[in-house]
Scaffold this motif. Structure first.
Motif, PDB file in Angstrom:
ATOM      1  N   ILE A 175       0.862  -1.191   0.000  1.00 33.46           N
ATOM      2  CA  ILE A 175       0.000   0.000   0.000  1.00 33.46           C
ATOM      3  C   ILE A 175       0.895   1.236   0.000  1.00 33.46           C
ATOM      4  O   ILE A 175       1.773   1.400   0.852  1.00 33.46           O
ATOM      5  CB  ILE A 175      -0.970   0.005   1.220  1.00 33.46           C
ATOM      6  CG1 ILE A 175      -1.951   1.166   1.129  1.00 33.46           C
ATOM      7  CG2 ILE A 175      -0.208  -0.064   2.531  1.00 33.46           C
ATOM      8  CD1 ILE A 175      -3.024   0.980   0.084  1.00 33.46           C
ATOM      9  N   CYS A 176       0.740   2.071  -1.005  1.00 34.14           N
ATOM     10  CA  CYS A 176       1.528   3.292  -1.112  1.00 34.14           C
ATOM     11  C   CYS A 176       0.879   4.171  -2.175  1.00 34.14           C
ATOM     12  O   CYS A 176       0.001   3.733  -2.917  1.00 34.14           O
ATOM     13  CB  CYS A 176       2.988   3.009  -1.477  1.00 34.14           C
ATOM     14  SG  CYS A 176       3.209   2.129  -3.043  1.00 34.14           S
ATOM     15  N   GLU A 177       1.342   5.382  -2.256  1.00 32.26           N
ATOM     16  CA  GLU A 177       0.836   6.333  -3.253  1.00 32.26           C
ATOM     17  C   GLU A 177       2.025   6.800  -4.088  1.00 32.26           C
ATOM     18  O   GLU A 177       2.812   7.631  -3.646  1.00 32.26           O
ATOM     19  CB  GLU A 177       0.152   7.515  -2.559  1.00 32.26           C
ATOM     20  CG  GLU A 177      -0.528   8.483  -3.502  1.00 32.26           C
ATOM     21  CD  GLU A 177      -1.263   9.590  -2.755  1.00 32.26           C
ATOM     22  OE1 GLU A 177      -2.184  10.192  -3.324  1.00 32.26           O
ATOM     23  OE2 GLU A 177      -0.889   9.853  -1.592  1.00 32.26           O
ATOM     24  N   GLY A 225      -6.606  -7.316  -3.793  1.00 33.72           N
ATOM     25  CA  GLY A 225      -6.699  -6.350  -2.706  1.00 33.72           C
ATOM     26  C   GLY A 225      -5.437  -6.300  -1.871  1.00 33.72           C
ATOM     27  O   GLY A 225      -4.605  -7.214  -1.884  1.00 33.72           O
ATOM     28  N   ARG A 226      -5.303  -5.223  -1.109  1.00 36.16           N
ATOM     29  CA  ARG A 226      -4.110  -5.034  -0.281  1.00 36.16           C
ATOM     30  C   ARG A 226      -4.068  -6.043   0.851  1.00 36.16           C
ATOM     31  O   ARG A 226      -5.066  -6.686   1.215  1.00 36.16           O
ATOM     32  CB  ARG A 226      -4.067  -3.614   0.280  1.00 36.16           C
ATOM     33  CG  ARG A 226      -5.178  -3.276   1.289  1.00 36.16           C
ATOM     34  CD  ARG A 226      -4.743  -2.158   2.227  1.00 36.16           C
ATOM     35  NE  ARG A 226      -3.664  -2.606   3.121  1.00 36.16           N
ATOM     36  CZ  ARG A 226      -3.102  -1.819   4.046  1.00 36.16           C
ATOM     37  NH1 ARG A 226      -3.476  -0.549   4.170  1.00 36.16           N
ATOM     38  NH2 ARG A 226      -2.155  -2.287   4.822  1.00 36.16           N
ATOM     39  N   ASP A 227      -2.890  -6.198   1.428  1.00 37.82           N
ATOM     40  CA  ASP A 227      -2.670  -7.111   2.550  1.00 37.82           C
ATOM     41  C   ASP A 227      -2.605  -6.336   3.860  1.00 37.82           C
ATOM     42  O   ASP A 227      -2.577  -5.103   3.886  1.00 37.82           O
ATOM     43  CB  ASP A 227      -1.355  -7.886   2.344  1.00 37.82           C
ATOM     44  CG  ASP A 227      -1.367  -8.692   1.056  1.00 37.82           C
ATOM     45  OD1 ASP A 227      -2.405  -9.314   0.766  1.00 37.82           O
ATOM     46  OD2 ASP A 227      -0.350  -8.679   0.335  1.00 37.82           O
ATOM     47  N   MET A 228      -2.560  -7.081   4.951  1.00 41.73           N
ATOM     48  CA  MET A 228      -2.289  -6.577   6.303  1.00 41.73           C
ATOM     49  C   MET A 228      -3.404  -5.728   6.909  1.00 41.73           C
ATOM     50  O   MET A 228      -3.156  -4.883   7.761  1.00 41.73           O
ATOM     51  CB  MET A 228      -0.962  -5.789   6.340  1.00 41.73           C
ATOM     52  CG  MET A 228       0.209  -6.530   5.730  1.00 41.73           C
ATOM     53  SD  MET A 228       0.437  -8.185   6.430  1.00 41.73           S
ATOM     54  CE  MET A 228       1.820  -8.779   5.452  1.00 41.73           C
ATOM     55  N   TYR A 250      -7.664   2.477  -5.523  1.00 35.54           N
ATOM     56  CA  TYR A 250      -6.401   2.262  -4.821  1.00 35.54           C
ATOM     57  C   TYR A 250      -5.523   3.517  -4.878  1.00 35.54           C
ATOM     58  O   TYR A 250      -5.441   4.147  -5.927  1.00 35.54           O
ATOM     59  CB  TYR A 250      -5.645   1.089  -5.461  1.00 35.54           C
ATOM     60  CG  TYR A 250      -4.301   0.814  -4.836  1.00 35.54           C
ATOM     61  CD1 TYR A 250      -4.182  -0.033  -3.755  1.00 35.54           C
ATOM     62  CD2 TYR A 250      -3.151   1.438  -5.325  1.00 35.54           C
ATOM     63  CE1 TYR A 250      -2.938  -0.279  -3.176  1.00 35.54           C
ATOM     64  CE2 TYR A 250      -1.913   1.210  -4.743  1.00 35.54           C
ATOM     65  CZ  TYR A 250      -1.811   0.359  -3.675  1.00 35.54           C
ATOM     66  OH  TYR A 250      -0.589   0.136  -3.091  1.00 35.54           O
ATOM     67  N   PRO A 251      -4.855   3.933  -3.798  1.00 31.34           N
ATOM     68  CA  PRO A 251      -4.771   3.286  -2.477  1.00 31.34           C
ATOM     69  C   PRO A 251      -5.762   3.826  -1.456  1.00 31.34           C
ATOM     70  O   PRO A 251      -5.610   3.558  -0.262  1.00 31.34           O
ATOM     71  CB  PRO A 251      -3.343   3.628  -2.059  1.00 31.34           C
ATOM     72  CG  PRO A 251      -3.156   5.033  -2.579  1.00 31.34           C
ATOM     73  CD  PRO A 251      -3.904   5.069  -3.906  1.00 31.34           C
ATOM     74  N   LEU A 259     -12.430   2.349   3.348  1.00 30.81           N
ATOM     75  CA  LEU A 259     -11.431   3.409   3.269  1.00 30.81           C
ATOM     76  C   LEU A 259     -10.119   2.915   3.870  1.00 30.81           C
ATOM     77  O   LEU A 259     -10.111   2.278   4.924  1.00 30.81           O
ATOM     78  CB  LEU A 259     -11.914   4.651   4.019  1.00 30.81           C
ATOM     79  CG  LEU A 259     -12.947   5.521   3.295  1.00 30.81           C
ATOM     80  CD1 LEU A 259     -13.459   6.615   4.220  1.00 30.81           C
ATOM     81  CD2 LEU A 259     -12.347   6.128   2.028  1.00 30.81           C
ATOM     82  N   ASP A 260      -9.018   3.202   3.201  1.00 26.04           N
ATOM     83  CA  ASP A 260      -7.728   2.751   3.694  1.00 26.04           C
ATOM     84  C   ASP A 260      -7.331   3.540   4.939  1.00 26.04           C
ATOM     85  O   ASP A 260      -7.446   4.770   4.967  1.00 26.04           O
ATOM     86  CB  ASP A 260      -6.663   2.934   2.612  1.00 26.04           C
ATOM     87  CG  ASP A 260      -5.376   2.231   2.990  1.00 26.04           C
ATOM     88  OD1 ASP A 260      -5.281   1.025   2.729  1.00 26.04           O
ATOM     89  OD2 ASP A 260      -4.493   2.897   3.572  1.00 26.04           O
ATOM     90  N   PRO A 261      -6.857   2.849   6.000  1.00 23.11           N
ATOM     91  CA  PRO A 261      -6.500   3.569   7.229  1.00 23.11           C
ATOM     92  C   PRO A 261      -5.324   4.522   7.055  1.00 23.11           C
ATOM     93  O   PRO A 261      -5.206   5.497   7.807  1.00 23.11           O
ATOM     94  CB  PRO A 261      -6.158   2.439   8.210  1.00 23.11           C
ATOM     95  CG  PRO A 261      -5.851   1.248   7.353  1.00 23.11           C
ATOM     96  CD  PRO A 261      -6.708   1.398   6.142  1.00 23.11           C
ATOM     97  N   ALA A 262      -4.455   4.279   6.084  1.00 28.86           N
ATOM     98  CA  ALA A 262      -3.298   5.150   5.883  1.00 28.86           C
ATOM     99  C   ALA A 262      -3.547   6.228   4.841  1.00 28.86           C
ATOM    100  O   ALA A 262      -3.042   7.346   4.964  1.00 28.86           O
ATOM    101  CB  ALA A 262      -2.078   4.312   5.492  1.00 28.86           C
ATOM    102  N   PHE A 263      -4.324   5.921   3.796  1.00 24.73           N
ATOM    103  CA  PHE A 263      -4.471   6.854   2.677  1.00 24.73           C
ATOM    104  C   PHE A 263      -5.915   7.313   2.440  1.00 24.73           C
ATOM    105  O   PHE A 263      -6.162   8.109   1.536  1.00 24.73           O
ATOM    106  CB  PHE A 263      -3.937   6.208   1.393  1.00 24.73           C
ATOM    107  CG  PHE A 263      -2.461   5.961   1.425  1.00 24.73           C
ATOM    108  CD1 PHE A 263      -1.561   6.953   1.066  1.00 24.73           C
ATOM    109  CD2 PHE A 263      -1.954   4.727   1.829  1.00 24.73           C
ATOM    110  CE1 PHE A 263      -0.201   6.722   1.102  1.00 24.73           C
ATOM    111  CE2 PHE A 263      -0.593   4.487   1.871  1.00 24.73           C
ATOM    112  CZ  PHE A 263       0.292   5.494   1.511  1.00 24.73           C
TER     113      PHE A 263
END
Length: 381
Positions: A175-177, A225-228, A250-251, A259-263
């Protein structure tokens, strides 16, 4: 993290260690013999039959069929491209030939105008007039070598109805931008060069399978889908991109509403294109095709078949099957259920489906990179 992912972090050692990782990942065997494949453990709907079409195809990944009937199969860990030939037309392979080797993750294969195109992370290669040269394959022509060498660098490729080659660029991370990643591009190829490149879809974490609807010609694709985020979040996806320029989340957003907790802060999932069908969490959907044959019962016509490679980071494994998504006349999903199941026995998987391909006679081929075989599925009635 699987063994190959760990070793591939150390690129100077990759060419030496990857073959060893491949053997270990496949249980110490470079391929499988038909007699060793426990087909009796597989369950299919009533009236269907599954057989081994080709054996001893180590790390069999994506498939493409040539104009003369040759089945081409890419690999990932094996670094090879195979040509599988049924000389006598009895629907069972007679020869498995290696037509290219020593390549870096040659996962994707696509056939057009007598030539075979192969993805090899940074490069798209072409083997010219390949079906007449199976025993003396030509040196690959490099069409482009400009793709990034990052995580999710292996690529499924396919030519669309428009004649362009569609190529994904996976996210270089979990997961990154990062700009210029997590998309699907299309390439216009003339001669030995790419003369134009366009971005077709954005916000696509890692698609390793796409196809076009047989009636609308719209692009459909799976996305991992993303992991973790836990065992059950987020779902993997089946999407459609009928036109260029859409963003699939994504992301920032996963599935329909995660909704992604980081992005995801300050974002809304309603701003992005939702999946047609949320698939199981971490099932790793890869190859996808519409069933366009006439052999299966009528209710299978133009429905979606997906090879689910199976989870690697879930406390209880899931996937390791071929599923079907049923669509209504408007393209809305009405059901999602297993079509072939049984490669996963308890927490042990003896096979991992990768790709599906509909043959001219209506049979369905399924590649398996763990068992190292190609299956043939028919309807007996």
């Amino acid at each position: 993290m699987d063994l190959f992912r760990f070793l591939s972090r150390f690129s100077p050692l990759q060419s030496t260690l990857a073959p060893m990782a491949a053997v270990l990942a496949m249980g110490g065997s470079p391929g499988a013999l038909a007699a060793e494949v426990p087909l009796e453990k597989l369950s299919l709907p009533e009236g269907f039959k599954i057989e081994v079409y080709a054996e001893d195809v180590p790390n069999a990944r994506h498939m493409a069929r040539g104009e003369k009937g040759t089945l081409f199969v890419g690999s990932r860990r094996a670094g090879k491209v195979y040509a599988i030939v049924d000389n006598d037309g009895n629907h069972k392979a007679d020869e498995v030939k290696v037509i290219a080797e020593g390549l870096k993750l040659p996962t994707g294969v696509a056939f057009k105008d007598g030539d075979l195109y192969v993805s090899a992370v940074t490069s798209i290669l072409r083997l010219d007039d390949i079906e007449s040269r199976l025993d003396n394959p030509p040196k690959p022509v490099t069409i482009t070598n400009q793709f990034p060498d990052k995580h999710h660098g292996w690529k499924y490729i396919a030519f669309g109805p428009d004649g362009w080659l569609y190529v994904p660029i996976g996210a270089p991370c979990n997961i990154c931008e990062e700009k210029d990643y997590a998309n699907i591009q299309r390439l216009k190829i003339e001669g030995d060069k790419v003369v134009k490149t366009e971005t077709w879809a954005e916000g696509v974490r890692n698609t390793v399978g796409f196809t076009w609807h047989p009636e609308t010609n719209h692009l459909w694709f799976t996305d991992n889908g993303r992991d973790m985020l836990g065992d059950d979040t987020p779902p993997c996806e089946l999407n459609t991109a009928p036109v260029a320029g859409k963003h699939f989340g994504y992301p920032y957003c996963h599935g329909k509403d995660v909704l992604d907790p980081a992005f995801g802060e300050g974002k809304q999932c309603s701003a992005y294109v939702p999946p047609v069908q949320e698939l199981g969490p971490h099932v790793a959907p890869l190859g996808v095709k519409f069933y366009t044959g006439d052999q299966f019962p009528a209710e299978y016509k133009n429905q979606v078949l997906i090879a689910e490679h199976g989870s690697w980071n879930r406390s209880k494994k899931i996937g390791y099957r071929v599923t079907m998504v049923t669509l209504d006349e408007n393209g809305n999903a009405t059901s999602y259920k297993p079509f072939i199941d049984g490669w996963l026995q308890g927490e042990e998987a003896w096979g991992r489906p990768v790709d599906v391909l509909v043959m001219p006679d209506g049979a369905l081929l399924v590649s398996d990179d763990k068992a190292g075989v190609i299956y043939r599925v028919t309807y007996q009635g």
